[in-house]
Design an enzyme around this catalytic site. Structure first.
Site, PDB file in Angstrom:
ATOM      1  N   GLU A   1      35.735  30.609  27.437  1.00 18.82           N
ATOM      2  CA  GLU A   1      36.947  31.411  27.597  1.00 18.82           C
ATOM      3  C   GLU A   1      38.199  30.546  27.468  1.00 18.82           C
ATOM      4  O   GLU A   1      39.210  30.981  26.918  1.00 18.82           O
ATOM      5  CB  GLU A   1      36.907  32.139  28.952  1.00 18.82           C
TER       6      GLU A   1
ATOM      7  N   ASN B   1      43.768  29.066  34.917  1.00 21.04           N
ATOM      8  CA  ASN B   1      43.136  30.290  35.393  1.00 21.04           C
ATOM      9  C   ASN B   1      43.310  30.286  36.904  1.00 21.04           C
ATOM     10  O   ASN B   1      42.545  29.645  37.618  1.00 21.04           O
ATOM     11  CB  ASN B   1      41.658  30.274  34.982  1.00 21.04           C
TER      12      ASN B   1
ATOM     13  N   ARG C   1      27.873  42.945  43.134  1.00 22.06           N
ATOM     14  CA  ARG C   1      28.433  44.289  42.871  1.00 22.06           C
ATOM     15  C   ARG C   1      27.334  45.222  42.359  1.00 22.06           C
ATOM     16  O   ARG C   1      26.501  44.810  41.553  1.00 22.06           O
ATOM     17  CB  ARG C   1      29.552  44.196  41.829  1.00 22.06           C
TER      18      ARG C   1
ATOM     19  N   HIS D   1      36.515  40.680  30.964  1.00 22.64           N
ATOM     20  CA  HIS D   1      35.813  39.605  30.221  1.00 22.64           C
ATOM     21  C   HIS D   1      36.184  39.608  28.738  1.00 22.64           C
ATOM     22  O   HIS D   1      35.387  39.189  27.897  1.00 22.64           O
ATOM     23  CB  HIS D   1      34.272  39.758  30.326  1.00 22.64           C
TER      24      HIS D   1
ATOM     25  N   ARG E   1      45.457  32.673  31.998  1.00 26.06           N
ATOM     26  CA  ARG E   1      44.559  33.817  31.983  1.00 26.06           C
ATOM     27  C   ARG E   1      45.122  34.859  32.947  1.00 26.06           C
ATOM     28  O   ARG E   1      45.389  34.549  34.112  1.00 26.06           O
ATOM     29  CB  ARG E   1      43.174  33.396  32.455  1.00 26.06           C
TER      30      ARG E   1
END
Ligand code: ADP
Length: 394
Positions: free
Chosen positions: A381, A7, A238, A179, A90
């Site tokens: 993940e 990743n 955010r 996601h 990823r």
């Protein structure tokens, strides 16, 4: 078969080796602060755990450092780079081109590069990881797993924005979703656990980034992040949903530049903007001490999640289960409690005692009479990437 999962971010490389199909973890680690004098390399196997700080200038140098450790006579886990048969990458943005895990070709790399305009913070680092891995592991198959792929099933009525058609047709402006590997992993676990043939599930991923997905019979049908990972829930830094009129007001009336507005909404908003903290543990501790901003931010955060639960339950025309996952979803009993409060109309009833139980495995935290199952499912993940990669190459 050893699957190496990479990743690769803008200044970091996370990695893990998983032996498939046994799903056995072999090692994992992280190189952070690439490009700086004090880059940090973490590495862990069942026998070793180390952290070293040194200058790592490029992703290439970072991956070479990782390979040195993997091959190390005492701390290593492989004898030669040929022991890595496949590398799973990823990739955050696959646009509309990829609905599945894909073997990497020149065309695939070209597409990942093109989609960097849609994910400028992520795709360039992802591509860099691929290019370096091709050099370092020349005999391994390279495979891309896209965060956006799981959401390719979202129907047009949910993924289109009500803006001029030309912006969709020519500029590909639409909801893509993110996601994906996490939502897919936990929803598959939930479906297996529930043993239902047909299922209506809402998965709630609450980490540094936060998102929710409506999942009908295992397929994503709506999602709270949109064209970019900015929409929807209140996140660490955010804002999530805001009226876009605020942006014009900030620019046209208050004279902020567009870059400043982006900086504010991406890095200075969310829980950080509301409280001064972005780690939920600090916010919970402060709220406990009576900090009013922190108390309100927690209420706002949970309220936003409740609104999405209501919306998605309506679009699914029912609800069998909600899933909490990722750092906050798995660990914060307080957020789960605030979210599930006053949701009995929808058949969501939390068992307070079960909610406080700590465990690293799937658990049900609803009362026996709750119509909707409330599940806490640790996401993984990397394992989802390894599973998908193995399926493709086995
Ligand atoms: P990422 O999106 O970077 O993968 P994670 O899923 O690891 O993030 O989630 C990180 C967040 O989880 C942290 O910012 C922190 O707010 C939250 N978190 C982790 N442990 C706890 C805990 N015990 N209680 C509350 N929040 C926690």
């Amino acid at each position: 078969m050893n699957v190496l999962i990479i990743n690769s971010g803008s200044s970091s490389i996370k990695f893990q080796i998983i032996e498939m199909p046994s799903e056995t973890w072999v090692c994992s680690g992280l190189v952070e602060r690439i490009g700086q004098q004090d880059a940090v390399l973490n590495y862990k196997t069942s026998a070793t755990s180390l952290q070293q700080t040194e200058s790592i200038k490029t992703h290439k140098q970072g991956l070479h450092k990782i390979v040195e450790l993997l091959l190390h006579s005492e701390k290593g886990v492989i004898k030669s780079t040929d022991d890595i048969k496949v590398v799973g990458h990823r990739v955050v943005h696959g646009g509309n081109s990829f609905s599945n895990t894909t073997a990497i070709t020149t065309q695939v790399k070209q597409k990942i590069k093109e989609y960097a305009t849609l994910a400028p913070l992520h795709n360039p680092g992802n591509l860099e990881g691929i290019l370096v891995a091709e050099e370092v592991f020349p005999s391994a198959k390279q495979v891309a797993v896209f965060d956006t792929a799981f959401h390719q099933t979202i129907p047009e009525k949910a993924k289109r924005y009500a803006i001029p058609n030309q912006l969709y047709d020519e500029q590909s402006i639409q909801l893509y979703g993110f996601h994906g590997t996490s939502h897919q992993y936990v929803s598959e676990k939930a479906i297996a656990h529930l043993g239902l043939k047909n299922s209506k599930i809402i998965s709630i991923h609450l980490g540094n980034g936060c998102s929710m997905t409506a999942i009908l019979n295992g397929q994503s049908t709506d999602h709270s992040l949109g064209f970019t990972p900015s929409n929807g829930l209140i996140m660490g830094t955010r804002s999530g949903d805001i009226d876009h009129g605020i942006i014009y007001h900030l620019v046209n009336t208050l004279n902020y530049t567009v870059d400043e507005v982006k900086e504010i909404l991406t890095y200075k908003s969310g829980m950080l903007g509301l409280t001064g903290y972005n780690d939920l543990r600090d916010i919970e501790a402060e709220a406990e001490k009576g900090n009013r901003d922190c108390q309100l931010a927690l209420q706002m955060n949970a309220y936003r999640i409740q609104k999405y639960i209501g919306a998605y339950a309506a679009t699914l025309n029912g609800l069998d289960a909600i899933i909490f996952t990722a750092g906050i979803g798995e660990n914060s009993s307080l957020i789960r409690k605030l979210v599930c409060r006053n949701m009995d109309y929808l058949g969501i009833e939390l068992d307070d005692e079960k909610n406080e139980t700590k465990s690293k495995s799937l658990r049900e935290i609803n009362t026996p009479v709750s119509k909707v199952k409330i599940l806490v499912i640790p996401t993984n993940e990397e394992l989802e990437i390894a599973k998908q990669v193995f399926q493709l190459v086995k």
